[in-house]
Design an enzyme around this catalytic site. Sequence first.
Site, PDB file in Angstrom:
ATOM      1  N   LYS A  79       0.847  -1.196   0.000  1.00 23.85           N
ATOM      2  CA  LYS A  79       0.000   0.000   0.000  1.00 23.85           C
ATOM      3  C   LYS A  79       0.884   1.249   0.000  1.00 23.85           C
ATOM      4  O   LYS A  79       1.921   1.280   0.679  1.00 23.85           O
ATOM      5  CB  LYS A  79      -0.897  -0.029   1.250  1.00 23.85           C
ATOM      6  CG  LYS A  79      -1.960   1.057   1.289  1.00 23.85           C
ATOM      7  CD  LYS A  79      -2.869   0.867   2.507  1.00 23.85           C
ATOM      8  CE  LYS A  79      -3.965   1.909   2.596  1.00 23.85           C
ATOM      9  NZ  LYS A  79      -4.841   1.736   3.764  1.00 23.85           N
ATOM     10  N   SER A 154      -9.696   1.741   2.847  1.00 29.22           N
ATOM     11  CA  SER A 154      -8.826   2.454   1.947  1.00 29.22           C
ATOM     12  C   SER A 154      -7.790   1.577   1.236  1.00 29.22           C
ATOM     13  O   SER A 154      -7.212   2.031   0.254  1.00 29.22           O
ATOM     14  CB  SER A 154      -8.090   3.553   2.716  1.00 29.22           C
ATOM     15  OG  SER A 154      -7.268   2.988   3.723  1.00 29.22           O
ATOM     16  N   SER A 178      -9.828  -0.624   7.014  1.00 30.25           N
ATOM     17  CA  SER A 178      -9.277  -0.501   5.663  1.00 30.25           C
ATOM     18  C   SER A 178      -8.569  -1.720   5.098  1.00 30.25           C
ATOM     19  O   SER A 178      -8.233  -1.729   3.916  1.00 30.25           O
ATOM     20  CB  SER A 178      -8.329   0.685   5.596  1.00 30.25           C
ATOM     21  OG  SER A 178      -9.085   1.853   5.439  1.00 30.25           O
TER      22      SER A 178
HETATM   23  N1  GLN Z   1     -13.265   4.097   6.326  1.00 32.92           N
HETATM   24  C1  GLN Z   1     -12.563   4.481   7.496  1.00 32.92           C
HETATM   25  C2  GLN Z   1     -12.135   5.921   7.389  1.00 32.92           C
HETATM   26  O1  GLN Z   1     -12.348   6.506   6.369  1.00 32.92           O
HETATM   27  C3  GLN Z   1     -11.395   3.576   7.739  1.00 32.92           C
HETATM   28  C4  GLN Z   1     -10.181   3.947   6.997  1.00 32.92           C
HETATM   29  C5  GLN Z   1      -8.989   3.127   7.354  1.00 32.92           C
HETATM   30  O2  GLN Z   1      -9.089   2.105   8.009  1.00 32.92           O
HETATM   31  N2  GLN Z   1      -7.828   3.615   6.953  1.00 32.92           N
HETATM   32  O3  GLN Z   1     -11.622   6.477   8.301  1.00 32.92           O
END
Ligand code: GLN
Length: 488
Positions: A79, A154, A178
């Site tokens: 990532k 994400s 994410s």
């Molecule tokens: N969807 C969540 C957010 O937008 C989780 C994102 C993540 O785990 N990086 O904060």
Amino acid sequence: MDIVNMTALELGKAIKNGEISAVEATSAVLDSAEKANESINAYITICRDEALKNAEEIQKKITAGDLTSPLAGVPMAIKDNICTKNIKTTCASRILGDFAPIYNATVMNKLESAGVVTVGKLNMDEFAMGSTSETSYYGVTKNPWDLTKVPGGSSGGAAAAVAAKISSAALGSDTGGSIRQPASYCGVTGFKPTYGTVSRFGLIAYASSLDQIGPVAKDAADCAAIMDIISGKDNYDGTSLDLPKSNYLESLTGDVKGLKIGIPKECYNNKGLDSEVAEKTKAAAKVLEEQGAIVEEISLPFIDYVIPAYYIIATAEASSNLSRFDGVKYGFRADEYKDLTDMYNMTRSLGFGKEVKKRILLGTFVLSSGYYDAYYLKALKVKAIIKKSFDEIFSKYDLILCPTAPTTAPQIGKSLNDPMAMYLSDIFTVSVNIAGLPGISVPCGFDSNNMPVGVQLIGAALSDSKVLNAAYAYQQATAFHKEFPEVK
Ligand code: GLN
């Protein structure tokens, strides 16, 4: 041999046995990545030359018997919020567009020592803020099961790359779901470790008290093998735990007899829950029950408070973490500005996307004097209550089983038009981060549109092996994780 169809462990074994070379494996993955990336956009950067050069070096060491990790020679993708020395690490943001770190994240040093080959950097929501991988400055990632749908986020690039077989496995990061949610949307396995198990050094911070790096892979065994490499105490991360040497892979017995699993009734009463997701995840509990687990209904009384608490804590931390991107220390700086303050303003206005700016504003607001007690402090109190409730549950149960997400992957464009609905879709994942627990998402079927459904298993802090083993047991009895899309 069909390199891209192999799990990372199968590929590692074939390399060890001399049936495939690390270079062959790497170039097969690079070829398929370069071809499919046009339609999927899972990679921001593909590093063909570096990867092939490394694979050659690694192969020499494997041949000499100097590399014995079960994943030596296996190509993996990372990532793009994990620092890779001399390889661009953009966080999917314009503001870090040219940022090539001068150092590796600790997990990258560990992967390199184990002989894993990095083939590229994966797309994501900008600064890991989002649930769809649509907020990337480098374009939307598509779900390989249906190119009109999102891969989740994400770590959408990670899940899409594994599902499309354009990376043998991947590293993602999970702040509020994410890793698990995109794994669920793309029909792959994603594991979020106990907070402190994997070093965050070199992970570009979103919300430091919640962030954790973890594997996205074809199955739970691959996740365990990756965890054996990346976990462990790191003096560069003050929150890293000093634990005995892990053997996640070896502890996969597939035995779940007598394991007590709680199914939270609040998850299944949730109005946003899709009926097919409910049905498939309940069927997954049945499978574990048939293997000897004891399944009972439980209650998660705090569920209505997890989203507000999460979005207050996460944005508060983000507003502080992202203050370092000011046009001086890293990457992008606006071309035109009047004075220093204007330079900061212009750089941050042009460098950050809309979602990131929204969260910096929200985070700054909840931390400002006058609102601190009403929002941030209250969220911390909710955090304490959530932790306590989990402790009570885990004094009686080994694991919690629930859907990873309330629905399967939505259409591209739908979520950003209704951000509140998007935030609410994190309801089953964020409490795991708030309490620092391990959680995994495992494919458990398909809806009537042939989109993957994921089931989540959550354990007590430091019961990572138990979580991985239950997922492994489930995958011994089912074949959903062996289904892959035909990418057009
Ligand atoms: N969807 C969540 C957010 O937008 C989780 C994102 C993540 O785990 N990086 O904060």
